[in-house]
Scaffold this active site. Structure first.
Site, PDB file in Angstrom:
ATOM      1  N   ASP A 108       0.827  -1.209   0.000  1.00  0.00           N
ATOM      2  CA  ASP A 108       0.000   0.000   0.000  1.00  0.00           C
ATOM      3  C   ASP A 108       0.860   1.258   0.000  1.00  0.00           C
ATOM      4  O   ASP A 108       2.014   1.236   0.435  1.00  0.00           O
ATOM      5  CB  ASP A 108      -0.867   0.047   1.272  1.00  0.00           C
ATOM      6  CG  ASP A 108      -2.028  -0.936   1.215  1.00  0.00           C
ATOM      7  OD1 ASP A 108      -2.061  -1.769   0.290  1.00  0.00           O
ATOM      8  OD2 ASP A 108      -2.883  -0.868   2.116  1.00  0.00           O
ATOM      9  N   HIS A 264       3.716  -2.377   3.190  1.00  0.00           N
ATOM     10  CA  HIS A 264       3.735  -0.990   2.716  1.00  0.00           C
ATOM     11  C   HIS A 264       4.928  -0.681   1.825  1.00  0.00           C
ATOM     12  O   HIS A 264       6.040  -1.136   2.076  1.00  0.00           O
ATOM     13  CB  HIS A 264       3.665  -0.030   3.907  1.00  0.00           C
ATOM     14  CG  HIS A 264       2.301  -0.038   4.535  1.00  0.00           C
ATOM     15  ND1 HIS A 264       1.910  -0.996   5.430  1.00  0.00           N
ATOM     16  CD2 HIS A 264       1.235   0.770   4.331  1.00  0.00           C
ATOM     17  CE1 HIS A 264       0.652  -0.780   5.768  1.00  0.00           C
ATOM     18  NE2 HIS A 264       0.217   0.288   5.121  1.00  0.00           N
TER      19      HIS A 264
HETATM   20 ZN    ZN Z   1      -2.523   3.297   3.131  1.00  0.00          ZN
END
Ligand code: ZN
Length: 309
Positions: A108, A264
């Protein structure tokens, strides 16, 4: 003489009757004590179960509150992604020991200065993953969108701004934001993305607007959203070590037939990048199949709404 023995016999009988009476009383007393004891034990056990339940629910509340706090201070680069996978614990998805594990690595918040490194590592291992990206228009980011698609990974939307107060302000602002990120991805890659990850997940407790409003809208648009059921732990803990990232993922992927792993792609998440090669090796040595998300992937969603709602 005869009278004597008759008396003796009577005395003996009387003694015997007394003894029997004593024994009967003793048995009754024992039965009573046993009964009372059992009742006490049952009472105690019921109370223990009740108080344990209370403790569990208290712990759950505390942990959600803590995690919500972490999220509310999140800036655009970090993610409020710490809510437990409530709805993602689908019983059908629980793995048996001989199941082949399907693992979907998802990144993400990119593109970032780490995207290229992540792509290189995935390429080294011939692994395809999923990138839920935000809207960025600097030349590096534009290149990275293209690379993600060109190298066979799935590109999904993660809102344009990643700013909760904007994305979730109203349905209109959600629609605007969605269109912006969809258009940007389409312009740069030619892919009309129909996959979405809500900033903070569908179970986020940041949005003032009820999340079901946005979920319904995505459903209407034929856009599928994915949450996660495995957390690498790189969202909330800035100082998480490579070792802990690997451990977090390995501990949880064995539970599910389909695991969607939250990771991430951000400039300050170097340990995610460093953990990646070993993580892939460990997953592969467990016989896990690493795949990019498609429309056919088993849904992993924290919150779902029924069609007729
Ligand atoms: Zn995010």
């Amino acid at each position: 003489m005869q009278e004597e023995s008759a008396k003796e016999a009577l005395r003996r009988r009387q003694n015997k009757v007394k003894r029997v009476k004593h024994i009967k009383n003793a048995i009754k007393a024992f039965a009573l004590i046993y009964l009372i004891g059992s009742l006490c034990l049952i009472g105690y056990l019921l109370f223990s179960v009740y108080s344990l339940k209370e403790q569990v629910s208290q712990l759950k509340k505390t942990s959600i509150a803590e995690k919500t706090e972490t999220g509310s201070s999140a800036d655009a680069e970090s993610d409020f992604s710490a809510v437990d996978a409530y709805g993602a614990e689908d019983e059908d998805n629980l793995a048996d020991p001989d199941d082949t594990l399907k693992v979907y690595l998802t990144f993400d918040d990119g593109p970032s200065s780490n995207t290229g490194k992540i792509l290189d590592i995935l390429d080294d291992y011939s692994v395809k993953a999923t990138f839920f990206v935000n809207g960025k228009t600097d030349s590096h980011s534009l290149k990275m969108y293209k690379r993600i698609v060109k190298e066979g990974h799935t590109i999904g939307m993660h809102s344009y701004t990643h700013d909760y107060s904007q994305v979730y302000a109203s349905l209109d602002s959600f629609k605007d934001d969605l269109k912006r990120i969809q258009d940007l991805i389409y312009k740069e890659t030619g892919v009309m993305s129909d996959l979405y990850r809500f900033p903070g997940g569908s179970s986020n407790q940041v949005s003032d607007t009820d999340m079901s409003v946005f979920i319904k809208y995505l459903n209407e648009q034929g856009i599928t959203y994915f949450d996660w059921n495995v957390m690498s732990g790189d969202a909330t803990n800035e100082k998480i070590t490579q070792h802990d990232i690997i451990e977090n993922v390995m501990n949880d992927v064995v539970k599910y037939k389909t695991s969607v792993v939250l990771m991430h792609d951000a400039a300050n998440k170097d340990n995610t990048v460093k953990a990646l090669p070993k993580l892939i090796e460990k997953l592969q040595s467990k016989g896990a199949v690493l795949l990019p998300i498609t429309k056919d992937t088993t849904l992993v969603q924290h919150v779902t709404i029924k069609e007729d709602q």
